[in-house]
Write a protein that holds these residues in place. Structure first.
Motif, PDB file in Angstrom:
ATOM      1  N   THR A 173      -5.605   9.900 -10.083  1.00  0.00           N
ATOM      2  CA  THR A 173      -5.587   8.575  -9.465  1.00  0.00           C
ATOM      3  C   THR A 173      -4.682   8.650  -8.245  1.00  0.00           C
ATOM      4  OG1 THR A 173      -5.860   7.493 -11.604  1.00  0.00           O
ATOM      5  CG2 THR A 173      -4.977   6.152  -9.811  1.00  0.00           C
ATOM      6  N   GLN A 174      -5.182   8.219  -7.097  1.00  0.00           N
ATOM      7  CA  GLN A 174      -4.351   8.245  -5.891  1.00  0.00           C
ATOM      8  C   GLN A 174      -3.228   7.228  -6.042  1.00  0.00           C
ATOM      9  OE1 GLN A 174      -6.403   8.230  -2.184  1.00  0.00           O
ATOM     10  NE2 GLN A 174      -4.541   7.969  -1.003  1.00  0.00           N
ATOM     11  N   ALA A 175      -2.020   7.673  -5.773  1.00  0.00           N
ATOM     12  CA  ALA A 175      -0.832   6.804  -5.851  1.00  0.00           C
ATOM     13  C   ALA A 175      -0.551   6.196  -4.486  1.00  0.00           C
ATOM     14  CB  ALA A 175       0.374   7.616  -6.318  1.00  0.00           C
ATOM     15  N   ARG A 176       0.086   5.059  -4.491  1.00  0.00           N
ATOM     16  CA  ARG A 176       0.500   4.437  -3.231  1.00  0.00           C
ATOM     17  C   ARG A 176       1.783   5.104  -2.746  1.00  0.00           C
ATOM     18  NH1 ARG A 176      -0.668  -0.573  -6.297  1.00  0.00           N
ATOM     19  NH2 ARG A 176      -2.705  -1.286  -5.575  1.00  0.00           N
ATOM     20  N   ALA A 177       1.861   5.319  -1.447  1.00  0.00           N
ATOM     21  CA  ALA A 177       3.079   5.840  -0.836  1.00  0.00           C
ATOM     22  C   ALA A 177       3.726   4.701  -0.061  1.00  0.00           C
ATOM     23  CB  ALA A 177       2.757   7.004   0.090  1.00  0.00           C
ATOM     24  N   ALA A 178       5.035   4.632  -0.088  1.00  0.00           N
ATOM     25  CA  ALA A 178       5.766   3.562   0.600  1.00  0.00           C
ATOM     26  C   ALA A 178       6.882   4.170   1.427  1.00  0.00           C
ATOM     27  CB  ALA A 178       6.348   2.592  -0.422  1.00  0.00           C
ATOM     28  N   GLU A 179       7.296   3.458   2.460  1.00  0.00           N
ATOM     29  CA  GLU A 179       8.428   3.881   3.279  1.00  0.00           C
ATOM     30  C   GLU A 179       9.453   2.762   3.301  1.00  0.00           C
ATOM     31  OE1 GLU A 179       9.556   5.515   7.732  1.00  0.00           O
ATOM     32  OE2 GLU A 179       7.471   5.196   7.202  1.00  0.00           O
ATOM     33  N   THR A 180      10.685   3.100   2.956  1.00  0.00           N
ATOM     34  CA  THR A 180      11.787   2.144   2.958  1.00  0.00           C
ATOM     35  C   THR A 180      12.994   2.811   3.592  1.00  0.00           C
ATOM     36  OG1 THR A 180      10.964   1.192   0.886  1.00  0.00           O
ATOM     37  CG2 THR A 180      13.211   0.633   1.520  1.00  0.00           C
ATOM     38  N   GLY A 181      13.499   2.237   4.644  1.00  0.00           N
ATOM     39  CA  GLY A 181      14.685   2.790   5.302  1.00  0.00           C
ATOM     40  C   GLY A 181      14.492   4.212   5.797  1.00  0.00           C
ATOM     41  N   GLY A 182      13.271   4.555   6.231  1.00  0.00           N
ATOM     42  CA  GLY A 182      13.009   5.899   6.732  1.00  0.00           C
ATOM     43  C   GLY A 182      12.739   6.933   5.650  1.00  0.00           C
ATOM     44  N   ARG A 183      12.753   6.535   4.396  1.00  0.00           N
ATOM     45  CA  ARG A 183      12.472   7.454   3.286  1.00  0.00           C
ATOM     46  C   ARG A 183      11.151   7.061   2.635  1.00  0.00           C
ATOM     47  NH1 ARG A 183      16.722  10.483   0.932  1.00  0.00           N
ATOM     48  NH2 ARG A 183      18.575  10.336   2.219  1.00  0.00           N
ATOM     49  N   ARG A 184      10.345   8.076   2.309  1.00  0.00           N
ATOM     50  CA  ARG A 184       9.056   7.815   1.680  1.00  0.00           C
ATOM     51  C   ARG A 184       9.114   8.151   0.200  1.00  0.00           C
ATOM     52  NH1 ARG A 184       4.243   8.414   5.763  1.00  0.00           N
ATOM     53  NH2 ARG A 184       5.370   8.060   7.685  1.00  0.00           N
ATOM     54  N   SER A 185       8.360   7.380  -0.569  1.00  0.00           N
ATOM     55  CA  SER A 185       8.301   7.616  -2.004  1.00  0.00           C
ATOM     56  C   SER A 185       6.949   7.154  -2.530  1.00  0.00           C
ATOM     57  CB  SER A 185       9.428   6.869  -2.725  1.00  0.00           C
ATOM     58  OG  SER A 185       9.259   5.476  -2.574  1.00  0.00           O
ATOM     59  N   SER A 186       6.669   7.508  -3.771  1.00  0.00           N
ATOM     60  CA  SER A 186       5.458   7.099  -4.450  1.00  0.00           C
ATOM     61  C   SER A 186       5.832   6.748  -5.882  1.00  0.00           C
ATOM     62  CB  SER A 186       4.439   8.252  -4.436  1.00  0.00           C
ATOM     63  OG  SER A 186       3.241   7.847  -5.031  1.00  0.00           O
ATOM     64  N   THR A 187       5.169   5.749  -6.443  1.00  0.00           N
ATOM     65  CA  THR A 187       5.475   5.301  -7.798  1.00  0.00           C
ATOM     66  C   THR A 187       4.218   5.347  -8.651  1.00  0.00           C
ATOM     67  OG1 THR A 187       7.186   3.831  -6.954  1.00  0.00           O
ATOM     68  CG2 THR A 187       6.413   3.397  -9.188  1.00  0.00           C
ATOM     69  N   THR A 188       4.325   5.952  -9.844  1.00  0.00           N
ATOM     70  CA  THR A 188       3.181   6.033 -10.761  1.00  0.00           C
ATOM     71  C   THR A 188       2.983   4.696 -11.475  1.00  0.00           C
ATOM     72  OG1 THR A 188       4.550   6.829 -12.583  1.00  0.00           O
ATOM     73  CG2 THR A 188       3.557   8.498 -11.173  1.00  0.00           C
ATOM     74  N   ARG A 189       1.753   4.488 -11.939  1.00  0.00           N
ATOM     75  CA  ARG A 189       1.418   3.294 -12.720  1.00  0.00           C
ATOM     76  C   ARG A 189       0.796   3.763 -14.023  1.00  0.00           C
ATOM     77  NH1 ARG A 189       2.522  -1.015  -9.756  1.00  0.00           N
ATOM     78  NH2 ARG A 189       2.218  -0.951  -7.533  1.00  0.00           N
ATOM     79  N   GLY A 190       1.027   3.005 -15.068  1.00  0.00           N
ATOM     80  CA  GLY A 190       0.512   3.371 -16.384  1.00  0.00           C
ATOM     81  C   GLY A 190      -1.006   3.329 -16.442  1.00  0.00           C
ATOM     82  N   PRO A 191      -1.601   3.977 -17.460  1.00  0.00           N
ATOM     83  CA  PRO A 191      -3.055   3.961 -17.603  1.00  0.00           C
ATOM     84  C   PRO A 191      -3.572   2.518 -17.621  1.00  0.00           C
ATOM     85  CG  PRO A 191      -2.065   5.446 -19.191  1.00  0.00           C
ATOM     86  CD  PRO A 191      -0.944   4.697 -18.524  1.00  0.00           C
ATOM     87  N   GLY A 192      -4.636   2.271 -16.872  1.00  0.00           N
ATOM     88  CA  GLY A 192      -5.226   0.927 -16.839  1.00  0.00           C
ATOM     89  C   GLY A 192      -4.588  -0.005 -15.831  1.00  0.00           C
ATOM     90  N   ARG A 193      -3.463   0.366 -15.224  1.00  0.00           N
ATOM     91  CA  ARG A 193      -2.798  -0.489 -14.216  1.00  0.00           C
ATOM     92  C   ARG A 193      -3.163  -0.016 -12.829  1.00  0.00           C
ATOM     93  NH1 ARG A 193       3.334  -0.885 -14.965  1.00  0.00           N
ATOM     94  NH2 ARG A 193       3.010  -2.226 -13.180  1.00  0.00           N
ATOM     95  N   ARG A 194      -3.289  -0.917 -11.888  1.00  0.00           N
ATOM     96  CA  ARG A 194      -3.585  -0.563 -10.491  1.00  0.00           C
ATOM     97  C   ARG A 194      -2.541  -1.153  -9.592  1.00  0.00           C
ATOM     98  NH1 ARG A 194      -6.822   3.545 -10.570  1.00  0.00           N
ATOM     99  NH2 ARG A 194      -8.576   3.245 -11.844  1.00  0.00           N
TER     100      ARG A 194
END
Length: 64
Positions: A43-64
């Motif tokens: 499942t493709q995860a969303r990538a975010a940028e905050t304060g010049g740093r990038r991160s991605s957060t996983t979601r549980g099965p069935g969550r989008r």
């Protein structure tokens, strides 16, 4: 590819590093993904940028 057990709400930092005298440039894009079945169905995860740093957060099965 980096792998680790997926956990709902796990935030993973994204970045690049240089090697042997080469300096890395800025991270231009990333396509993080996660799976709960050993990589069979990613499942493709969303990538975010905050304060010049990038991160991605996983979601549980069935969550989008």
């Amino acid at each position: 590819m980096k792998t680790l057990p997926a956990t709902d709400g796990q935030t993973i930092g994204l970045g690049v590093t240089g090697h042997a005298g080469y300096a890395s440039g800025a991270l231009k894009s990333a396509k993080p993904s996660y799976a709960y079945d050993g990589g069979e169905h990613g499942t493709q995860a969303r990538a975010a940028e905050t304060g010049g740093r990038r991160s991605s957060t996983t979601r549980g099965p069935g969550r989008r």
